[in-house]
Design an enzyme around this catalytic site. Structure first.
Site, short mmCIF file in Angstrom:
data_model
loop_
_atom_site.label_atom_id
_atom_site.label_comp_id
_atom_site.label_asym_id
_atom_site.label_seq_id
_atom_site.Cartn_x
_atom_site.Cartn_y
_atom_site.Cartn_z
N GLU A 54 0.79 -1.10 -0.09
CA GLU A 54 -0.09 0.09 0.06
C GLU A 54 0.83 1.20 -0.11
O GLU A 54 1.91 1.08 0.54
CB GLU A 54 -0.89 -0.11 1.30
CG GLU A 54 -1.70 1.18 1.34
CD GLU A 54 -2.75 1.33 0.47
OE1 GLU A 54 -2.52 1.43 -0.61
OE2 GLU A 54 -4.06 1.88 0.82
N ASP A 100 -3.42 5.85 6.62
CA ASP A 100 -3.81 7.34 7.07
C ASP A 100 -4.52 7.05 8.45
O ASP A 100 -4.12 6.89 9.33
CB ASP A 100 -4.42 8.05 5.98
CG ASP A 100 -4.97 9.39 6.38
OD1 ASP A 100 -4.23 10.01 7.35
OD2 ASP A 100 -5.84 9.99 5.88
N LYS A 144 0.92 7.90 8.58
CA LYS A 144 0.75 9.15 9.28
C LYS A 144 -0.02 8.69 10.75
O LYS A 144 -1.20 8.50 10.94
CB LYS A 144 -0.17 9.99 8.70
CG LYS A 144 -0.12 10.77 7.37
CD LYS A 144 -1.16 11.58 6.75
CE LYS A 144 -1.03 12.13 5.78
NZ LYS A 144 -2.34 12.46 4.98
N ASP A 187 -1.11 10.88 -5.40
CA ASP A 187 -1.82 11.90 -6.34
C ASP A 187 -2.49 12.92 -5.49
O ASP A 187 -2.76 12.82 -4.29
CB ASP A 187 -3.08 11.35 -7.27
CG ASP A 187 -4.11 11.05 -6.54
OD1 ASP A 187 -4.22 10.24 -5.65
OD2 ASP A 187 -5.25 11.45 -7.15
P1 5GP Z 1 -7.13 5.50 5.10
O1 5GP Z 1 -8.30 4.50 5.30
O2 5GP Z 1 -5.93 4.97 6.06
O3 5GP Z 1 -7.47 6.81 5.98
O4 5GP Z 1 -6.79 5.96 4.02
C1 5GP Z 1 -5.94 5.50 3.07
C2 5GP Z 1 -5.96 6.01 1.67
O5 5GP Z 1 -6.13 7.41 1.73
C3 5GP Z 1 -4.58 5.85 0.94
O6 5GP Z 1 -4.67 4.84 0.24
C4 5GP Z 1 -4.58 7.18 0.15
O7 5GP Z 1 -5.19 6.69 -1.16
C5 5GP Z 1 -5.45 8.09 0.90
N1 5GP Z 1 -4.62 9.17 1.48
C6 5GP Z 1 -4.50 9.37 2.73
N2 5GP Z 1 -3.37 10.32 2.91
C7 5GP Z 1 -3.05 10.79 1.88
C8 5GP Z 1 -2.17 11.86 1.49
O8 5GP Z 1 -1.58 12.57 2.31
N3 5GP Z 1 -1.91 11.83 0.18
C9 5GP Z 1 -2.67 11.18 -0.71
N4 5GP Z 1 -2.26 11.32 -2.22
N5 5GP Z 1 -3.39 10.27 -0.39
C10 5GP Z 1 -3.70 10.06 0.88
#
Ligand code: 5GP
Length: 175
Positions: A97, A101, A129, A157
């Protein structure tokens, strides 16, 4: 409006760290083979670099998922837009992955893949993060921890732009 991108992680830092992760995976899976499942589109650059640093036999496959709901925060309900093709039952799987986040997407995805009875399943994420984590998803191979900023490049992106930058940067809108 013009975007300014400031470098957070340079190309050489990325490449060196990914080599280290590949060496670690090669040690951990010695004598075995592994299925790498790349999560499209963001993890493509990480997958190519990582897979070339792994010395045990690898198979590559792809999945594309999206979160239900709108906005920048994922909700935990994922929709599989494209499923993997390999049968993973009894095999060693590493999900590849781009960034973890909140952790909602990967928690849901690891659960779904676990139902297919792989011999083992681990997670490799180029970035995480930690400040934003809601779900306690275990990242077995993590490249870098980044601050709570929106990052782009090396597959990531902003509105489908900047995936091809060879480094990780932070977008700043100049207005
Ligand atoms: P989660 O479910 O962990 O919150 O989200 C993960 C997804 O959110 C990642 O696969 C990505 O597509 C998007 N994402 C989260 N933070 C960022 C960021 O800082 N930059 C970008 N480009 N995508 C992010």
């Amino acid at each position: 409006m013009k975007d300014t991108i400031s470098t957070l992680i340079s190309e050489s830092e990325l490449k060196n760290r990914i080599k280290e992760l590949g060496a670690e995976i090669s040690r951990d899976y010695e004598g075995k083979s592994v299925v790498l499942i790349c999560i499209l589109k963001g993890a493509v650059y990480f997958l190519t670099e990582l897979s070339q640093s792994i010395t045990v036999p690898v198979t590559i496959d792809f999945m594309q998922v999206s979160s239900y709901g709108s906005g920048m925060v994922s909700t935990g309900n994922i929709k599989i837009k494209r499923d993997h093709e390999e049968n993973i039952e009894g095999r060693h799987v590493i999900v590849v992955e781009d960034i973890v986040d909140t952790g909602y997407t990967l928690t849901a995805l690891m659960e779904v893949l676990g139902l297919e009875k792989p011999a083992s399943i681990k997670l490799a994420a180029l970035l995480e993060k930690p400040e934003r984590r809601v779900k306690d998803v275990k990242i077995d191979y993590c490249g870098f921890s980044v601050p709570d900023k929106f990052v782009v490049g090396f597959g990531l992106d902003y509105d489908q732009k900047y995936r091809n930058l060879p480094y990780i940067g932070v977008v700043e809108n100049d207005g």
